[in-house]
Scaffold this motif. Structure first.
Motif, PDB file in Angstrom:
ATOM      1  N   PHE A   5      35.209  41.453  32.466  1.00 11.59           N
ATOM      2  CA  PHE A   5      36.448  42.058  31.965  1.00 11.59           C
ATOM      3  C   PHE A   5      36.189  43.091  30.863  1.00 11.59           C
ATOM      4  O   PHE A   5      37.131  43.685  30.348  1.00 11.59           O
TER       5      PHE A   5
ATOM      6  N   LEU B 156      42.841  37.535  41.397  1.00  9.94           N
ATOM      7  CA  LEU B 156      43.610  38.528  40.653  1.00  9.94           C
ATOM      8  C   LEU B 156      44.477  39.381  41.562  1.00  9.94           C
ATOM      9  O   LEU B 156      44.953  40.436  41.166  1.00  9.94           O
TER      10      LEU B 156
ATOM     11  N   LEU C 264      45.340  41.444  28.763  1.00 11.08           N
ATOM     12  CA  LEU C 264      45.235  42.372  29.882  1.00 11.08           C
ATOM     13  C   LEU C 264      46.331  42.089  30.896  1.00 11.08           C
ATOM     14  O   LEU C 264      46.673  40.939  31.140  1.00 11.08           O
ATOM     15  N   HIS C 265      46.840  43.126  31.481  1.00 14.19           N
ATOM     16  CA  HIS C 265      47.703  43.000  32.649  1.00 14.19           C
ATOM     17  C   HIS C 265      46.898  43.613  33.776  1.00 14.19           C
ATOM     18  O   HIS C 265      46.433  44.747  33.671  1.00 14.19           O
ATOM     19  N   THR C 266      46.670  42.839  34.825  1.00 12.20           N
ATOM     20  CA  THR C 266      45.907  43.347  35.963  1.00 12.20           C
ATOM     21  C   THR C 266      46.786  43.353  37.202  1.00 12.20           C
ATOM     22  O   THR C 266      47.757  42.598  37.302  1.00 12.20           O
ATOM     23  N   HIS C 267      46.446  44.215  38.106  1.00 13.54           N
ATOM     24  CA  HIS C 267      47.116  44.249  39.398  1.00 13.54           C
ATOM     25  C   HIS C 267      46.030  44.481  40.435  1.00 13.54           C
ATOM     26  O   HIS C 267      45.370  45.522  40.430  1.00 13.54           O
TER      27      HIS C 267
ATOM     28  N   GLU D 118      37.422  36.810  40.777  1.00 15.88           N
ATOM     29  CA  GLU D 118      38.138  38.090  40.844  1.00 15.88           C
ATOM     30  C   GLU D 118      39.093  38.134  42.032  1.00 15.88           C
ATOM     31  O   GLU D 118      40.095  38.842  42.001  1.00 15.88           O
TER      32      GLU D 118
ATOM     33  N   VAL E 226      37.998  45.155  37.286  1.00 19.30           N
ATOM     34  CA  VAL E 226      37.399  43.903  36.836  1.00 19.30           C
ATOM     35  C   VAL E 226      36.188  43.599  37.717  1.00 19.30           C
ATOM     36  O   VAL E 226      36.279  43.643  38.943  1.00 19.30           O
TER      37      VAL E 226
ATOM     38  N   SER F 259      46.453  47.017  28.457  1.00 14.29           N
ATOM     39  CA  SER F 259      45.600  46.181  27.627  1.00 14.29           C
ATOM     40  C   SER F 259      45.971  46.368  26.172  1.00 14.29           C
ATOM     41  O   SER F 259      46.560  47.380  25.793  1.00 14.29           O
TER      42      SER F 259
ATOM     43  N   VAL G 210      42.593  45.422  38.945  1.00 13.51           N
ATOM     44  CA  VAL G 210      42.494  46.630  38.129  1.00 13.51           C
ATOM     45  C   VAL G 210      43.357  46.439  36.880  1.00 13.51           C
ATOM     46  O   VAL G 210      44.509  46.000  36.968  1.00 13.51           O
ATOM     47  N   VAL G 211      42.806  46.763  35.718  1.00 13.91           N
ATOM     48  CA  VAL G 211      43.549  46.645  34.470  1.00 13.91           C
ATOM     49  C   VAL G 211      44.633  47.724  34.450  1.00 13.91           C
ATOM     50  O   VAL G 211      44.352  48.908  34.629  1.00 13.91           O
ATOM     51  N   THR G 212      45.888  47.301  34.275  1.00 17.36           N
ATOM     52  CA  THR G 212      46.992  48.259  34.204  1.00 17.36           C
ATOM     53  C   THR G 212      47.503  48.434  32.786  1.00 17.36           C
ATOM     54  O   THR G 212      48.151  49.428  32.480  1.00 17.36           O
TER      55      THR G 212
END
Length: 179
Positions: free
Chosen positions: A142, A70, A151-154, A67, A52, A161, A157-159
Protein backbone atom coordinates in the motif's frame (compact mmCIF):
# COMPACT_ATOMS: atom_id res chain seq x y z
CA UNK A 1 15.23 67.19 1.84
CA UNK A 2 17.53 64.27 0.96
CA UNK A 3 16.37 62.40 4.04
CA UNK A 4 12.73 62.82 2.94
CA UNK A 5 13.52 61.61 -0.59
CA UNK A 6 15.36 58.56 0.80
CA UNK A 7 12.42 57.74 3.07
CA UNK A 8 9.96 58.02 0.17
CA UNK A 9 12.11 55.74 -2.05
CA UNK A 10 12.49 53.19 0.77
CA UNK A 11 8.75 53.25 1.46
CA UNK A 12 8.02 52.80 -2.26
CA UNK A 13 10.35 49.79 -2.38
CA UNK A 14 8.63 48.18 0.63
CA UNK A 15 5.20 48.79 -0.89
CA UNK A 16 6.36 47.28 -4.21
CA UNK A 17 7.63 44.13 -2.47
CA UNK A 18 4.37 43.76 -0.55
CA UNK A 19 2.43 44.26 -3.78
CA UNK A 20 4.40 41.45 -5.45
CA UNK A 21 3.67 39.10 -2.54
CA UNK A 22 -0.02 40.03 -2.70
CA UNK A 23 -0.18 39.28 -6.44
CA UNK A 24 1.53 35.93 -5.81
CA UNK A 25 -0.96 35.09 -3.07
CA UNK A 26 -3.93 36.04 -5.26
CA UNK A 27 -2.57 33.88 -8.10
CA UNK A 28 -2.20 30.89 -5.73
CA UNK A 29 -5.75 31.33 -4.40
CA UNK A 30 -7.11 31.45 -7.95
CA UNK A 31 -5.15 28.29 -8.83
CA UNK A 32 -6.64 26.46 -5.85
CA UNK A 33 -10.13 27.67 -6.74
CA UNK A 34 -9.73 26.40 -10.31
CA UNK A 35 -8.67 23.01 -8.94
CA UNK A 36 -11.86 22.74 -6.93
CA UNK A 37 -10.30 24.11 -3.78
CA UNK A 38 -8.23 20.97 -3.38
CA UNK A 39 -5.61 21.14 -0.68
CA UNK A 40 -1.98 20.25 -1.24
CA UNK A 41 -1.61 16.48 -1.17
CA UNK A 42 0.15 14.99 1.84
CA UNK A 43 3.36 13.46 0.51
CA UNK A 44 3.42 10.78 3.23
CA UNK A 45 0.33 8.97 1.92
CA UNK A 46 -0.15 7.11 -1.38
CA UNK A 47 -1.37 9.39 -4.14
CA UNK A 48 -4.68 8.76 -5.89
CA UNK A 49 -4.05 6.51 -8.88
CA UNK A 50 -1.56 4.32 -7.01
CA UNK A 51 -2.15 0.65 -7.76
CA UNK A 52 -2.09 -1.52 -4.62
CA UNK A 53 0.62 -4.17 -4.88
CA UNK A 54 0.10 -7.86 -4.20
CA UNK A 55 -0.36 -8.84 -0.55
CA UNK A 56 -1.88 -11.54 1.59
CA UNK A 57 -2.64 -11.09 5.29
CA UNK A 58 -4.74 -12.95 7.80
CA UNK A 59 -7.35 -11.04 9.75
CA UNK A 60 -7.91 -11.46 13.47
CA UNK A 61 -10.91 -13.60 12.49
CA UNK A 62 -8.57 -16.06 10.71
CA UNK A 63 -9.77 -15.16 7.19
CA UNK A 64 -7.12 -14.30 4.59
CA UNK A 65 -7.34 -10.94 2.84
CA UNK A 66 -5.47 -10.18 -0.40
CA UNK A 67 -5.48 -7.57 -3.16
CA UNK A 68 -8.28 -9.60 -4.83
CA UNK A 69 -10.56 -8.60 -1.92
CA UNK A 70 -10.30 -4.94 -2.95
CA UNK A 71 -12.85 -5.36 -5.75
CA UNK A 72 -15.27 -2.47 -5.67
CA UNK A 73 -15.00 0.40 -3.19
CA UNK A 74 -13.08 -0.50 -0.04
CA UNK A 75 -11.72 1.83 2.61
CA UNK A 76 -8.47 0.81 4.27
CA UNK A 77 -7.10 2.37 7.44
CA UNK A 78 -3.62 1.90 8.88
CA UNK A 79 -3.30 2.43 12.63
CA UNK A 80 -0.52 2.00 15.17
CA UNK A 81 -0.92 1.18 18.86
CA UNK A 82 0.24 4.08 21.02
CA UNK A 83 -0.20 6.65 18.25
CA UNK A 84 -2.20 9.66 19.49
CA UNK A 85 -3.51 10.71 16.04
CA UNK A 86 -4.45 7.05 15.40
CA UNK A 87 -6.50 6.99 18.61
CA UNK A 88 -8.29 10.22 17.71
CA UNK A 89 -8.97 9.02 14.18
CA UNK A 90 -10.29 5.64 15.33
CA UNK A 91 -12.58 7.44 17.81
CA UNK A 92 -13.86 9.67 14.99
CA UNK A 93 -14.46 6.64 12.73
CA UNK A 94 -16.44 4.87 15.45
CA UNK A 95 -18.51 8.03 15.98
CA UNK A 96 -19.16 8.43 12.22
CA UNK A 97 -18.69 5.01 10.55
CA UNK A 98 -17.72 5.01 6.87
CA UNK A 99 -20.34 3.90 4.36
CA UNK A 100 -18.02 1.70 2.29
CA UNK A 101 -16.48 -1.55 3.50
CA UNK A 102 -13.61 -0.91 5.93
CA UNK A 103 -10.49 -2.97 6.51
CA UNK A 104 -8.28 -1.79 9.40
CA UNK A 105 -4.60 -2.71 9.50
CA UNK A 106 -3.31 -2.40 13.07
CA UNK A 107 0.39 -2.37 13.84
CA UNK A 108 0.41 -3.92 17.30
CA UNK A 109 2.82 -3.35 20.16
CA UNK A 110 4.20 -6.57 21.71
CA UNK A 111 5.03 -4.60 24.88
CA UNK A 112 1.42 -3.41 25.20
CA UNK A 113 -0.86 -6.37 24.42
CA UNK A 114 -3.82 -4.83 26.28
CA UNK A 115 -3.59 -1.62 24.24
CA UNK A 116 -3.35 -3.69 21.06
CA UNK A 117 -6.44 -5.68 22.03
CA UNK A 118 -8.38 -2.48 22.81
CA UNK A 119 -7.58 -0.92 19.42
CA UNK A 120 -8.41 -4.14 17.57
CA UNK A 121 -11.73 -4.42 19.44
CA UNK A 122 -12.60 -0.76 18.80
CA UNK A 123 -11.94 -1.04 15.05
CA UNK A 124 -13.56 -4.49 14.91
CA UNK A 125 -17.02 -2.93 15.20
CA UNK A 126 -16.36 -1.15 11.88
CA UNK A 127 -15.25 -4.13 9.80
CA UNK A 128 -12.35 -6.49 9.21
CA UNK A 129 -9.19 -6.02 11.29
CA UNK A 130 -5.71 -7.31 10.51
CA UNK A 131 -2.90 -7.28 13.05
CA UNK A 132 0.39 -6.46 11.27
CA UNK A 133 4.03 -6.22 12.26
CA UNK A 134 6.53 -3.37 11.93
CA UNK A 135 7.94 -4.49 8.56
CA UNK A 136 4.85 -6.28 7.29
CA UNK A 137 4.82 -6.62 3.46
CA UNK A 138 1.29 -5.16 3.38
CA UNK A 139 2.84 -1.77 4.26
CA UNK A 140 4.92 -1.94 1.06
CA UNK A 141 1.95 -3.13 -1.00
CA UNK A 142 0.00 0.00 0.00
CA UNK A 143 3.11 2.27 0.13
CA UNK A 144 2.44 3.21 3.76
CA UNK A 145 5.11 5.34 5.47
CA UNK A 146 3.11 7.07 8.22
CA UNK A 147 0.35 6.35 10.73
CA UNK A 148 -2.53 6.91 10.60
CA UNK A 149 -3.14 6.59 6.88
CA UNK A 150 -6.59 6.36 5.36
CA UNK A 151 -7.22 5.11 1.85
CA UNK A 152 -10.26 4.75 -0.34
CA UNK A 153 -9.67 2.14 -3.01
CA UNK A 154 -11.73 1.02 -5.94
CA UNK A 155 -10.77 -2.25 -7.62
CA UNK A 156 -7.25 -2.10 -6.19
CA UNK A 157 -6.52 1.51 -7.11
CA UNK A 158 -6.24 4.29 -4.52
CA UNK A 159 -8.91 6.91 -5.25
CA UNK A 160 -8.36 9.09 -2.15
CA UNK A 161 -5.89 9.18 0.69
CA UNK A 162 -5.11 11.20 3.77
CA UNK A 163 -4.50 11.23 7.47
CA UNK A 164 -7.72 12.86 8.64
CA UNK A 165 -11.34 11.77 8.69
CA UNK A 166 -12.18 14.62 6.29
CA UNK A 167 -9.82 13.15 3.69
CA UNK A 168 -11.41 9.74 4.20
CA UNK A 169 -15.03 10.94 4.18
CA UNK A 170 -14.63 12.93 0.95
CA UNK A 171 -13.42 9.91 -1.03
CA UNK A 172 -15.34 9.53 -4.25
CA UNK A 173 -16.65 6.16 -5.27
CA UNK A 174 -15.40 6.51 -8.85
CA UNK A 175 -12.04 4.98 -9.68
CA UNK A 176 -9.09 7.31 -10.16
CA UNK A 177 -7.09 7.30 -13.35
CA UNK A 178 -4.00 5.17 -12.98
CA UNK A 179 -0.90 7.39 -13.15
Amino acid sequence: MTLLATAVVLLAAVVAVHLLFTFGLVARVRELQQNGGAHVHNTQVPRPGTVVGPFSVTGVDGVTISEADLAGPVQVGFFQVGCGPCRMLSDALVAAPPQARLVSMVQGDPDAPEATERLVAKLGVLGRVVLIGVDDPVLSAFEIVAFPTLLHTHSGVVTASGTRLDDFAQAAGAPAKVA
